[in-house]
Write a protein that holds these residues in place. Structure first.
Motif, mmCIF file in Angstrom:
data_model
loop_
_atom_site.group_PDB
_atom_site.id
_atom_site.type_symbol
_atom_site.label_atom_id
_atom_site.label_comp_id
_atom_site.label_asym_id
_atom_site.label_seq_id
_atom_site.Cartn_x
_atom_site.Cartn_y
_atom_site.Cartn_z
ATOM 1 N N LEU A 4 -53.231 32.011 -127.679
ATOM 2 C CA LEU A 4 -54.361 32.836 -128.096
ATOM 3 C C LEU A 4 -53.948 34.232 -128.527
ATOM 4 O O LEU A 4 -54.759 35.008 -128.991
ATOM 5 N N GLU A 20 -60.769 36.047 -124.480
ATOM 6 C CA GLU A 20 -61.460 35.276 -125.518
ATOM 7 C C GLU A 20 -62.935 35.688 -125.585
ATOM 8 O O GLU A 20 -63.647 35.681 -124.590
ATOM 9 N N ASN A 22 -65.351 34.264 -127.498
ATOM 10 C CA ASN A 22 -66.284 33.140 -127.635
ATOM 11 C C ASN A 22 -66.459 32.458 -126.279
ATOM 12 O O ASN A 22 -65.509 31.887 -125.745
ATOM 13 N N ASN A 24 -67.807 29.658 -125.275
ATOM 14 C CA ASN A 24 -67.494 28.226 -125.229
ATOM 15 C C ASN A 24 -65.991 27.996 -125.258
ATOM 16 O O ASN A 24 -65.447 27.160 -124.526
ATOM 17 N N LYS A 25 -65.287 28.717 -126.137
ATOM 18 C CA LYS A 25 -63.834 28.576 -126.196
ATOM 19 C C LYS A 25 -63.193 29.040 -124.892
ATOM 20 O O LYS A 25 -62.242 28.425 -124.395
ATOM 21 N N ARG A 26 -63.694 30.139 -124.385
ATOM 22 C CA ARG A 26 -63.158 30.662 -123.109
ATOM 23 C C ARG A 26 -63.340 29.642 -122.001
ATOM 24 O O ARG A 26 -62.413 29.373 -121.227
ATOM 25 N N THR A 28 -63.733 26.363 -122.247
ATOM 26 C CA THR A 28 -62.881 25.207 -122.490
ATOM 27 C C THR A 28 -61.424 25.511 -122.132
ATOM 28 O O THR A 28 -60.726 24.694 -121.516
ATOM 29 N N SER A 29 -60.981 26.692 -122.498
ATOM 30 C CA SER A 29 -59.598 27.086 -122.215
ATOM 31 C C SER A 29 -59.361 27.232 -120.710
ATOM 32 O O SER A 29 -58.309 26.838 -120.185
#
Length: 625
Positions: A4, A20, A22, A24-26, A28-29
């Motif tokens: 990232l 992060e 976002n 949703n991305k955070r 998921t990560s």
């Protein structure tokens, strides 16, 4: 996991994930991070774990990491450290089991929902392995903390208690924790594990700070073990296991020390045990536990009220009353004039009610001596009611008569007739109106001084306690504190003596008397000497140090005997001056104290007499024997 940040050398870095933007991305990560971390062997794993530790400490009620699998991740990391010693010894991975257990404890500290999720994630078995001592005492400390939090909640306690060894392990740890920390870390400075030193001081301190923090952590290890045991003690089915004589004998001595004064420690667990009928029988049969409860009830301990609770429950129970009344009744009689203690209002009335019920319902179970003392106490309470109907002129006459007799006692005291003085103070107490509390405080305190000089330590403690119970505020009469501190010192009760001496210094330093304005912040030498002595005697590691030898370090022994060439002496009133709260009392008290001062100055001139007294009390030139 995708990289990232082009500037970060670690793919899927936790700190980069946290940046992060976002959501949703955070999420998921993070989910992937928690899932993959236990299986990775990359260097630098301790960095994200320490970051998670900081987050858990700062935001223990935040559900984000809980929902994404942090408990499963931490449990897996602990198992990895237990099973893969090569991984544990690589890089800085040795820190990871500690941080993982600490994170579990932080997130389960306040939220029952989080605790339920932790249990479901399987955190208990690896925590139990840490509790066994599979690694070191440092990991034991955070494991017992986390298990204690899980055992606190009704919904998760069964999962904890289903591991039958947890209670036994906690009891063993409570009894041995101080010795473990002393021998494994404190004693040999040059053998201390570097990661222990780093965890203790965060890399900010040297040997002295390490030692100080080790004492604090050792106390926490013991107190958190007791807290976990306390969760079991609320269930009658565990009382037989907890109430083993070996454990009950040691329990009152587990007090947390001055480094952990906010924990009720052993007395808190004893209170829980005594609250249950199943627990009162074993406690009543443990003579040393009863003695300790009586001492704590007559002390400046913050948990004094807990000891009083125990004594009242033991006395109210017909099954235990006959075993304890000989010791408990005299103790409670000394406390019967307490009005308020902490949140407990009209405590003295509750004690009196219990004593009156005892003499009415259990006359055949109490000795003639105890019965006589109780009848005398009840008579004095009737006298108080009778005095309320007396004309004020008659009360003034009684007060004046008591004052005359007190002055006669002062004169006898000054001339060296201590027995005669004590008798006069008793006579004055019989004459003095019950409502003249300030005068009665002085009389009890004076008689306590007589008992002290006559080497009647128990009687001195009794009278000093009565003075402190009468005083407003409670336990704040400086002279009585000092006299009781000396009496406890003579009996070898270091903790009780220490607490009274510290309280005495506090009262002395806070005096508003202008005569003390030039030395307001000066601690009296005699009090400082006693505090230092008792701090050595009540030191948390003292028993371990005596058993295993002193601290081994360059430049000398960190523990050992220290010379005290001073003569044994009681507090000189010339040193105390008017440095207590007696400026509100009548002027005759100042005259009394001056008489005490004159006598004590004469007494200290006789060096051989003092040396004889020291020998009789077990004092010698060495403070540690």
């Amino acid at each position: 996991m995708d990289k990232l940040s082009s500037d970060c050398p670690y793919p899927g870095c936790f700190f980069c994930v946290m940046k992060e933007g976002n959501p949703n991305k955070r999420r998921t990560s993070l989910l992937k991070f928690f899932r993959e971390l236990p299986s990775q062997d990359d260097d630098g794993q301790v960095l994200p774990i320490s970051g998670l530790w900081n987050t858990a400490m700062a935001h223990p009620n935040d559900p984000e990491f809980i929902e994404l699998g942090i408990f499963e991740c931490m449990a897996a990391l602990i198992w990895k450290g237990l099973k893969n010693r090569r991984w544990l010894s690589h890089d800085q991975n040795v820190y990871i089991p500690y941080y993982a257990a600490h994170i579990i404890g932080s997130y389960t500290m306040n939220m029952e929902e989080f605790a339920q999720m932790a249990v479901h994630a399987g955190v208990i078995p690896p925590l139990v392995e840490l509790l066994r001592g599979r690694l070191t005492w440092v990991e034991q400390r955070v494991a017992v903390r986390a298990l204690g939090h899980l055992a606190t909640y009704a919904s998760t306690f069964p999962a904890v208690s289903s591991h039958g060894e947890i209670l036994e392990l906690s009891m063993q740890l409570a009894m041995s924790s101080l010795e473990i920390v002393y021998t494994d870390f404190y004693q040999y400075v040059d053998r201390r594990l570097s990661y222990h030193c780093d965890l203790l001081t965060r890399g900010m301190g040297g040997v002295e700070m390490e030692s100080r923090k080790a004492e604090e952590w050792a106390s926490q290890l013991q107190c958190w073990s007791l807290q976990l045991i306390n969760c079991f003690a609320f269930k009658p089915e565990f009382i037989p296991t907890i109430c083993k004589q070996e454990f009950l004998i040691k329990l009152p001595g587990m007090w947390g020390g001055l480094v952990n004064e906010n924990s009720p420690a052993g007395i808190g667990l004893l209170r829980t045990i005594c609250h249950l009928k199943a627990g009162r029988g074993p406690v009543a049969s443990c003579t040393s536990a009863i003695d300790s409860l009586c001492n704590i009830a007559r002390s400046s301990d913050d948990w004094q009220y807990m000891a009083i609770d125990c004594l009242l429950w033991l006395l109210q129970d017909p099954a235990t009353c006959h075993k304890v009344n000989e010791k408990v009744v005299p103790t409670l009689m000394d406390l019967v004039e307490i009005t308020t203690l902490g949140d407990w209002k009209k405590l003295g009335d509750s004690i009196m009610d219990t004593l009156e019920e005892l003499i009415e319902s259990s006359q055949n179970l109490i000795s003639s001596g105890v019965k006589e003392e109780l009848e005398e106490l009840i008579s004095s309470r009737k006298r108080l009611k009778w005095e309320k109907t007396m004309p004020k002129e008659d009360l003034h006459i009684k007060h004046a008569a008591a004052l005359v007799v007190k002055l006669e006692g002062n004169s006898l005291f000054s001339s060296g007739d201590i027995v005669g003085a004590a008798s006069k103070y008793s006579e004055a107490l019989a004459l003095c109106p019950m409502r003249s509390k300030k005068e009665r405080v002085v009389l009890y305190s004076n008689r306590a001084q007589c008992h002290l000089l006559l080497q009647q330590s128990l009687a001195a403690i009794s009278d000093a306690t009565r003075a402190l119970s009468l005083h407003n505020p409670i336990n704040r009469h400086a002279r009585s504190l000092w006299r009781r501190a000396q009496a406890y010192d003579i009996l070898g009760l270091a903790k009780e003596s220490l607490l009274d001496a510290i309280m005495f210094i506090n009262e002395f330093s806070q005096s508003n008397d202008p005569d003390l304005s030039l030395r307001q912040n000066k601690v009296p030498v005699y009090a400082e000497r006693l505090v230092k002595k008792q701090m050595r005697a009540a030191w948390l590691f003292r028993e371990a140090a005596v058993k295993h030898g002193g601290v081994q370090c360059e430049g000398g022994d960190g523990y050992g005997e220290q010379s005290d060439d001073s003569e044994w002496e009681t507090a000189s009133e010339s040193e105390i001056g008017k440095g207590d709260d007696q400026h509100d009392d009548d002027e005759d008290e100042e005259e009394e104290e001056e008489d005490v001062e004159d006598f004590e100055r004469k007494a200290r001139r006789s060096k051989s007499s003092n040396k004889d007294m020291r020998r009789r009390h077990g004092y010698n030139s060495r403070e540690e024997s």
